[in-house]
Design an enzyme around this catalytic site. Sequence first.
Site, short mmCIF file in Angstrom:
data_model
loop_
_atom_site.label_atom_id
_atom_site.label_comp_id
_atom_site.label_asym_id
_atom_site.label_seq_id
_atom_site.Cartn_x
_atom_site.Cartn_y
_atom_site.Cartn_z
N ASP A 78 0.81 -1.21 0.00
CA ASP A 78 0.00 0.00 0.00
C ASP A 78 0.85 1.26 0.00
OD1 ASP A 78 -2.17 -1.65 0.04
OD2 ASP A 78 -3.19 -0.60 1.66
N CYS A 119 0.75 -8.24 4.82
CA CYS A 119 0.30 -6.87 4.66
C CYS A 119 -1.19 -6.76 4.37
CB CYS A 119 1.17 -6.16 3.64
SG CYS A 119 2.84 -5.87 4.31
N ASP A 120 -1.63 -5.54 4.13
CA ASP A 120 -3.01 -5.11 4.37
C ASP A 120 -4.12 -6.02 3.87
OD1 ASP A 120 -1.21 -3.05 4.81
OD2 ASP A 120 -2.70 -1.52 4.45
N LYS A 121 -4.11 -6.38 2.58
CA LYS A 121 -5.25 -7.11 2.03
C LYS A 121 -5.09 -8.62 2.11
CE LYS A 121 -6.35 -3.09 1.41
NZ LYS A 121 -5.00 -2.69 1.75
N CYS A 191 4.81 -2.40 8.27
CA CYS A 191 5.25 -1.13 8.86
C CYS A 191 4.88 -1.05 10.33
CB CYS A 191 4.67 0.03 8.07
SG CYS A 191 5.28 0.07 6.36
N GLU A 442 -6.85 4.74 -0.31
CA GLU A 442 -6.47 5.28 1.00
C GLU A 442 -5.99 6.71 0.83
OE1 GLU A 442 -5.11 1.37 3.55
OE2 GLU A 442 -3.56 2.62 2.67
N SER A 468 -5.36 4.95 5.45
CA SER A 468 -4.36 4.03 5.96
C SER A 468 -4.42 4.03 7.47
CB SER A 468 -2.97 4.49 5.49
OG SER A 468 -1.96 3.86 6.23
#
Length: 556
Positions: A78, A119-121, A191, A442, A468
């Site tokens: 992202d 990570c995110d997804k 992160c 985002e 985010s």
Amino acid sequence: MRSDNVKKGIKQAPHRSLFNALGFTEEEMDKPMIGIVSSYNEIVPGHMNLDKIVDAVRIGVAEAGGVPVVFPAIAVCDGIAMGHVGMKYSLVTRDLIADSTECMALAHQFDGLVMVPNCDKNVPGLLMAAARVNIPTVFVSGGPMLAGHLGGRKRSLSSMFEAVGAHAAGKMSDEEVKEYENKVCPTCGSCSGMYTANSMNCLTEALGMGLKGNGTIPAVYSERIKLAKHAGMKVMELLEKNIRPRDIMTKDAFMNALTVDMALGCSTNSMLHLPAIAHEAGVELNVDIANDISAKTPNLCHLAPAGPTYMEDLNEAGGVYAVMNELTKKNLLKTDLITVTGKTVAENIKGCENMNPEVIRPIDNPYSRTGGIAVLKGNLAPDSGVVKRSAVAPEMMVHEGPARVFDCEEDAIDAILGGKINPGDVVVIRYEGPKGGPGMREMLNPTSAIAGMGLGECVALITDGRFSGASRGASIGHVSPEAAVGGNIALVHEGDIIKINIPENKLDFVVSEEELAKRRAEWKPKDQGDLTGYHKRYAKLVTSANRGAILEAPED
């Protein structure tokens, strides 16, 4: 065993010939076949170490008597996708990940799965797949990045984005920005703040789908390799006991996850992902319930960007289980639920004490008596809007100011960095929702620019897009209905007075019903141009943010 469908019997002789081509031995053909879903790639810092995690899982599966078989899942960074067309391809991957994993798992008849996201997804996408496929499954992520160090202080990616705004305001030199570039992201891993990736990895523990430490053990710690080996072993135990994802991801488990979400101060993206995961598990999860849970759940953690602590600090303080143990002191969790450990929540968190009351506040001394996320409603957000309350400055909890309206993120960024946004303004960015984007970008660039320019305590931002987990300030996203379908956010005019009241969960703009009706009659949707490829299909199928932006077939 499910895999006998492709391994046993005379009719499966052609199948066995293909397993022979893979180098399977006769001994392996008699053992359970465990799929390991690897999200490894060389473009996402949070995924560059997943080859090591996958190797460790393979060892664990083999030691426990299974046959590990690795197949891939895609992943988008992202941060690298932020601020350009690439961000339109972030959220949409969640469904691609779920769909492709379902296809691979069922086409090849695996007996169990170990999901390796970070990570995110990838985390929500693979949780969605786990609920669909519903065979014994364990999650083990790649772990969080260590925080960077500048001038004796810890820093992270959100500091980097804010540095861009500070530079635009003349508060940072080129050399200082360069130092941030080189130091804020010092290792592999997701992160280092309580951003979306770490939020979802922590909530995987709270849901009962990950082992202790899954959300918090840093990526570079050898303890993470041990965790991966144990995940490989544990899936074999789940297979023996026939414990499946839908046995674990029950309505009560999602209530637990929402409660932990509020205590941790997770990313607002959890309000997109938890309903989508629940939908796949056959559980109806309305985001409106978040306020009821928030009202009785104290916020115990202020990790970056809400505060000066990071995932490594949470890990040292006792991790997610220590937070859950604090919550049980006021009976805020269901503790008799089964988890991937094969034990109940109560058994898992027993003895997991809070080792640092500065990182995890004791339940009788929280940061706030209410949770970290609030769902707002009003004539600007008839269905809902979402804000990370724990990252909002006290003076912005109630705010009233003129709307500064932009029909895309790029125009808003130009205005912010160009010094055209004034103290008291409410920046409105619309046509960035699930359909309108499409892809629901985002808005980390605009929120970071606002914060970096010193406007974080006097300017709010409202969007039908999303934020985010690295965003902070009065950043209200997921406004539903979105502008692309004629939601009231599409009817806001430059200069309209917007009223934000986070303690009362309200979001309104000052306009009469007569004027609103007139504007609605005159409204025309923004031309999206000729959508092609996946975006064309996604925009047609995706639902609103308050429903988790899930995909549904159009009505006949």
